[in-house]
Design an enzyme around this catalytic site. Structure first.
Site, PDB file in Angstrom:
ATOM      1  N   GLY A 173      -1.820   6.987  -2.391  1.00 11.85           N
ATOM      2  CA  GLY A 173      -3.082   6.801  -1.695  1.00 11.85           C
ATOM      3  C   GLY A 173      -3.880   5.623  -2.190  1.00 11.85           C
ATOM      4  CG  HIS A 202      -1.865   1.174   1.217  1.00 13.28           C
ATOM      5  ND1 HIS A 202      -3.136   1.105   0.674  1.00 13.28           N
ATOM      6  CD2 HIS A 202      -1.722   2.453   1.675  1.00 13.28           C
ATOM      7  CE1 HIS A 202      -3.730   2.274   0.808  1.00 13.28           C
ATOM      8  NE2 HIS A 202      -2.896   3.111   1.412  1.00 13.28           N
ATOM      9  CB  CYS A 203       2.051   3.371  -2.675  1.00 13.87           C
ATOM     10  SG  CYS A 203       3.184   4.755  -2.950  1.00 13.87           S
ATOM     11  N   PRO A 204       1.466   5.068   0.368  1.00 16.16           N
ATOM     12  CG  PRO A 204       2.847   5.867   2.069  1.00 16.16           C
ATOM     13  CD  PRO A 204       2.632   4.685   1.179  1.00 16.16           C
TER      14      PRO A 204
END
Length: 413
Positions: A172, A167-169
């Protein structure tokens, strides 16, 4: 009015434009990423590329520097949008657990109604074959399904994602089967954009040194924007450049970030590795699978599932019972019901029933409660066990006397 799927979505995603675009719960960080791209490009176009237009007078080639910077930035933003605004490969949740995998565990039982009943259990893992090698897949309690190979449940988006990478912040969104290609192109394009801005900013310092500013310090004082852009791009290259190199390694070995960090010390064989060339073809040349979710479709009411059939106790076959004993049972039952209907005090009924048991006949509390209830009329099957379990009861003298009295008092025609 019927609702659409995105309106009742159980994940943590955010939808805009009526469910046409799906983002992660941390989609606000996407604005920060956009600013980190747009602001340096704007500074470069205004303070660097504009002054380089006349350095290449042939065919006005200097304007190409400005056009490439703007076009490159738009391309990177489009890849960022394609990565963050689409379904990454979410597997739809099941409406009920898989019954074919349901079993009863007698070791862990629950007390229901005074009876010990076995609890329902699901195997936590299953083994399936992938390229001739057994691979374990896990059961997801949230989505109520067995995750396919390379699938994992994202705790941030609260969804099971196919070929889950991470999950890439910064975008998003989860990175999975359907948007991994766009994510890698976004990271690699950002790396190239950083190199482009850094190189041309350094070139502009060189141009200034060849002109009116003979030393590097005077050239840097004349164009501080170039210095800031060079420092910014140098720091960014450590992140996006390192990320690009790492994902090139993952693509070449057909791994995901999750698999690399999770199974690094396991020394287990990679069953998905098809060779470096074929691994790159799988990522960049294979057709992207359509989404398994129709977010704008109307929610259909779940069809009532038929109850699970239960085993029934075998009923007593009346044909094997002695008809004479059946008549005695009916007379005995009728006499008891007649006495109960004529007496108002239930204690007298209890004394009478216990008095009968003192004469040598066994009468239990369950038989009394059974006799005190009105019989249920059944159209086809009649049980011969009403009020008679041991088969040792006889017709009570009181009932015979009462029946004979009724018979004698009746006028003869």
């Amino acid at each position: 009015m019927a609702k659409r799927v995105y309106q009742v979505w159980k994940g943590s995603n955010k939808f805009i434009l009526g469910g046409r675009l799906i983002f992660g719960p941390d989609a606000r960080s996407l604005l920060v990423t956009v600013l980190l791209i747009v602001v340096p490009v704007v500074i470069f176009c205004v303070f660097v590329a504009r002054h380089l237009r006349h350095e290449f007078p042939a065919y006005n080639a200097g304007y190409a520097i400005l056009a490439v910077a703007i076009g490159f930035a738009i391309y990177v933003l489009a890849l960022l949008f394609a990565t963050s605004a689409q379904d990454p490969g979410i597997i739809p949740r099941a409406s009920h657990p898989p019954e074919e995998e349901l079993n009863f565990d007698s070791s862990t039982s629950a007390d229901v109604g005074g009876r010990q009943t076995p609890s329902l259990q699901f195997p936590r893992t299953k083994e399936i074959m992938v390229n001739g090698i057994p691979v374990k897949i896990k059961y997801c309690d949230t989505c109520m399904l067995y995750r396919p190979p390379r699938c994992s449940h994202c705790s941030i988006c609260n969804n099971c994602v196919e070929r889950f990478d991470h999950h890439c912040p910064w975008v998003g969104q989860c990175i999975g089967l359907r948007n991994y290609r766009y994510f890698f192109l976004f990271v690699s394009s950002s790396t190239l954009l950083c190199i482009y801005v850094f190189a041309l900013s350094a070139f502009y310092i060189k141009v200034l040194m060849d002109g009116d500013y003979p030393t590097v310090w005077k050239a840097m004082e004349h164009s501080p924007a170039s210095v800031v852009l060079m420092a910014y791009c140098f720091i960014s290259l450590w992140f996006v450049g390192g990320l690009t190199g790492f994902h090139l390694y993952l693509i070449g070995t057909n791994q995901t970030t999750y698999e690399n960090f999770r199974h690094r010390a396991d020394n287990r064989p990679n069953v998905y590795d098809r060779g470096c060339f074929n691994n790159f073809l799988e990522v960049f040349c294979s057709k992207i699978k359509p989404s398994k979710n129709k977010f704008r479709a109307f929610v259909q009411e779940e069809v009532t599932r038929p109850p699970v059939p239960r085993t029934r106790e075998p009923e007593v076959d009346d044909t094997t019972v002695d008809p004479r004993a059946k008549v005695e049972d009916d007379l005995e039952l009728g006499g008891d019901l007649l006495k109960i209907s004529q007496r108002r005090d239930l204690e007298e009924v209890d004394v009478d029933i216990h008095g009968r048991s003192s004469n040598g006949n066994v009468t239990s509390e369950s038989e009394f409660s059974l006799a005190s209830e009105p019989p249920v009329v059944r159209p086809e099957v009649r049980h011969s066990s009403w009020g008679r379990r041991s088969g040792s009861w006889e017709i009570s003298p009181d009932i015979l006397a009462m029946n004979s009295g009724v018979t004698e008092g009746r006028p003869h025609v």
